[in-house]
Design an enzyme around this catalytic site. Structure first.
Site, PDB file in Angstrom:
ATOM      1  N   CYS A  25       0.867  -1.180   0.000  1.00 28.99           N
ATOM      2  CA  CYS A  25       0.000   0.000   0.000  1.00 28.99           C
ATOM      3  C   CYS A  25       0.901   1.226   0.000  1.00 28.99           C
ATOM      4  O   CYS A  25       2.016   1.177  -0.512  1.00 28.99           O
ATOM      5  CB  CYS A  25      -0.938  -0.030   1.207  1.00 28.99           C
ATOM      6  N   HIS A 630      23.097 -19.737  31.987  1.00 31.32           N
ATOM      7  CA  HIS A 630      21.671 -19.656  31.666  1.00 31.32           C
ATOM      8  C   HIS A 630      21.034 -21.013  31.951  1.00 31.32           C
ATOM      9  O   HIS A 630      21.233 -21.979  31.219  1.00 31.32           O
ATOM     10  CB  HIS A 630      21.482 -19.269  30.200  1.00 31.32           C
TER      11      HIS A 630
END
Length: 712
Positions: A25, A630
């Site tokens: 567009c 982690h």
């Protein structure tokens, strides 16, 4: 570079094989994807030409580009890998979307606003071009060169009027074409039916002596009726009208597809348009045309009444509503009303207050740009610069909205204050001046270039300046991010500096020598402390950098051995079920599949990072090695359940000190892997990092060997 950007966009949305179709567009690439879950939104947002991305239902995905969208669209289509992937027309794409059925709980509403948007979107460019021509004429009027509103003009200026009037007068035909095309009807048929009400023959009916006319006192307009075979026909001038073609195309779709079912295919070329025209032209002329004019009159009269009787309320209401209407596509009906006002009144009173919203939007973007420039944040600086240019000179708000404002919730309240004060300025100023608000002489994108179209111009300039400066000041003073978002952004900048990226100036020493701390230093974040933790899902809040001395582990010839902080089976990093860790992007090291839910310090260190969720810890070893542990993969999603953090940021720990207790069974029950990466995050500062590739690890057993640069 342009081809590289196009290729990067295709790669980020999952490659050519994941693209069913592609359209665009005014500002956005519109992808229909096979699987939208394959999109790498972070990679998309980091591409230079991309201002933002918007996922939608039904595997649709929008990528905000701005004014250069058509060029990027063409570059993507020209990529050899695309082949015929994007060769479908917009009609094909939309027909396929309709055939898939509803896309949400309120599919009819989605379809309605999509119908409005797609009926106007293709002609936004010519509307903008025409409005700039009018702006030029208005400037000439302001300088006394030529009276813009004079009924009789020199031939040259009269010819100039044809340049913009061609768009606004024949707008109904353009809208009818687009609307019919949207509904899978021959668009030329829609244009021909609407054009019948704009022919000289139809217009000349108003010159007959046997017609009767009625005046609308509120709008100051006149409508006439003629007797057509005993049936009264409203003889309104449909030039510039948008409601009638929208209504006509909707009914035409029903008639067209109905006829198509009963007329043999061999006869459709002639009889399909013939029957559609002899049915729809009378219905449009006798019923839909008057109905559209009446509806437009009702809406216009209501808004005109509100603007006249409560100008302050009206002037504030419009800019306060627009920030919520535009993202949802609900502003199209108001755009239609603006065009109707210009057609019937010769001016519009909605666009003036709307300008307060637009410039508040652009002011907020300018505030973001100011902060990005101050922090040397190239990513946000680029995004906000493109969005601001598109706004100030094109009047287009989507790059700001989708690229920035909707991503940071704190912007909207600050922008709304600008909207309110800008609208209030118009309302109060109009009452003091005795005017009917700020009016526009043409449909215009509210930008710097179209200011001459507004009257009183001085009041409009003051109002948009108030809106712009208020929003900008509030964003600059209070920031557009939450503390967590700000820390995350500064951590990203610091990380890029440490990795030698485009933000190397963030923590340069000369700023400190001049007596100024950088934003990252003000937040207590250094490149050394913050570089790895964003990937781990953390909010970086590391301590301020202390005077630098060469760490023992970085002295040439030194080898540092790190002990295992966990007990379990060693897993090579490449086998970790997470591409960020497996690729080594976060750091170098190994992973451990733990057999005991306890994390301990692998040596003497300072805790520089903890997480509210408890799933990871950052350590700065006395040797200079920076370590990130982690616990599990994607365990941040457990929100702390099953984790107990035993240390705090800033704590000094020794080898074997407990850091975190975690429940391995709970991790597995939640559907996550307990495999725990143990990573040296500042690995680029060392010569080599050798890891155990297999076997078992126990607390305190050698796990990683880190050699300083310069070792032989």
């Amino acid at each position: 570079m342009a081809e590289l950007a196009a290729q990067a966009i295709v790669d980020a949305v999952g490659g050519p094989e994941n693209i069913e179709s592609l359209t665009h567009c005014a500002t956005r690439l519109r992808f229909q994807l096979v699987n939208s879950e394959l999109v790498d939104s972070a990679a998309l947002d980091n591409i230079d030409v991309v201002m933002g991305s918007v996922p939608q239902a039904g595997n649709r995905y929008q990528v905000i580009i701005g004014g250069g969208v058509a060029t990027v669209f063409q570059q993507i289509n020209n990529l050899p890998a695309m082949g015929t992937t994007a060769a479908k027309s917009a009609d094909d794409v939309k027909a396929e979307a309709r055939s898939k059925g509803p896309r949400g709980k309120h599919a009819w509403m989605d379809g309605f606003f999509e119908y409005l948007a797609d009926s106007f979107r293709p002609i936004l460019g010519v509307l903008l071009g025409a409005s700039l021509i009018i702006a030029f004429a208005a400037v000439m009027d302001a300088f006394g060169v030529q009276d813009f509103r004079a009924e009789v003009k020199p031939a040259g200026w009269q010819f100039l009027d044809t340049m913009w009037r061609s768009v606004f007068y024949f707008l109904p035909i353009m809208v009818a074409y687009n609307a019919a095309k949207k509904l899978n009807v021959d668009p030329w048929l829609g244009a021909a039916i609407m054009g019948a009400l704009m022919t000289p023959e139809f217009i000349n009916l108003s010159s007959r002596d046997d017609i009767t006319c009625v005046t609308n006192e509120a709008l100051g307009t006149q409508s006439c009726r003629a007797d057509i075979f005993g049936i009264p026909l409203l003889l309104s001038d449909y030039g510039g009208n948008v409601f009638v073609p929208l209504m006509m195309a909707a009914l035409l779709a029903v008639v067209y597809h109905g006829i198509k079912k009963v007329v043999p295919e061999s006869l459709q070329l002639v009889f399909l348009p013939f029957l559609s025209m002899i049915i729809m032209i009378p219905i449009t002329g006798f019923i839909l045309g008057p109905l559209g004019v009446w509806l437009g009159g009702i809406l216009g009269t209501g808004l005109a009444w509100l603007n006249t009787t409560a100008p302050i309320l009206f002037a504030v209401l419009i800019p306060m509503l627009y920030p919520f209407l535009v993202p949802l596509g609900l502003h199209w009906p108001l755009n239609a009303l603006m065009l109707m006002n210009i057609d019937t009144l010769g001016y519009d009173f909605i666009q003036g207050p709307m300008g307060a919203w637009n410039f508040a939007c652009f002011g907020a973007t300018a505030g973001v740009l100011f902060i990005a420039a101050r922090e040397r944040d190239a990513q946000m600086r680029q995004t906000s610069t493109g969005a601001l240019i598109a706004g100030l000179f094109g009047g287009i708000s989507e790059p700001s909205l989708y690229g920035i404002h909707l991503r940071f919730a704190r912007i909207y309240p600050r922008m709304l204050v600008g909207c309110f004060l800008g609208g209030l300025t118009i309302g109060v100023g109009s009452m003091l001046l005795g005017t009917a608000g700020v009016t526009a002489s043409a449909f215009a994108f509210t930008s710097l270039l179209t200011i001459p179209l507004f009257s009183p111009m001085s009041l409009y300039v003051i109002a948009i300046a108030v809106a712009f400066c208020t929003a900008m000041a509030l964003v600059v003073i209070t920031d557009y991010r939450t503390p967590e978002q700000k820390a995350e952004a500064l951590a990203r900048i610091a990380k890029q500096k440490a990795e030698g990226g485009p933000h190397v100036d963030i923590l340069e020493e000369e700023e400190a020598q001049d007596g100024f701390e950088t934003p990252a230093q003000q937040a207590g974040i250094t490149a050394a402390d913050a570089e790895p933790f964003l990937e781990a899902g953390a909010v970086a809040t590391a301590v301020k950098e202390r005077p630098r001395t060469q760490a023992p582990g970085m002295v040439p010839g030194t080898v540092t051995v790190l002990s295992s902080p966990l007990q379990g089976k060693v897993v090579p990093l490449k086998d970790v079920p997470d591409p960020g860790f497996a690729s080594g992007a976060v750091g170098a090291g190994v992973a451990i599949d733990p057999s005991e839910g306890r994390l301990v310090a692998p040596g003497d260190a300072k805790v520089i990072m903890t997480f509210p969720t408890g799933h990871a810890v950052g350590l700065k070893m006395d040797s200079g090695v920076e370590l990130l542990v982690h616990i599990g993969i994607d365990t941040v999603n457990m929100e702390g359940s099953g984790f107990k953090v035993l240390v705090s940021k800033g704590d000094i720990v020794s080898e074997g000190d407990p850091l975190v207790e975690f429940d391995i069974a709970a991790i597995k029950a939640a559907g996550y892997s307990p495999i725990t990466p143990v990573l040296v995050t500042n690995h680029k500062k060392f010569g080599s990092i050798d890891a155990r590739a297999d076997g078992d690890a126990t607390f305190g057993s050698p796990l990683l060997k880190v050699a300083a640069k310069g070792n032989q």
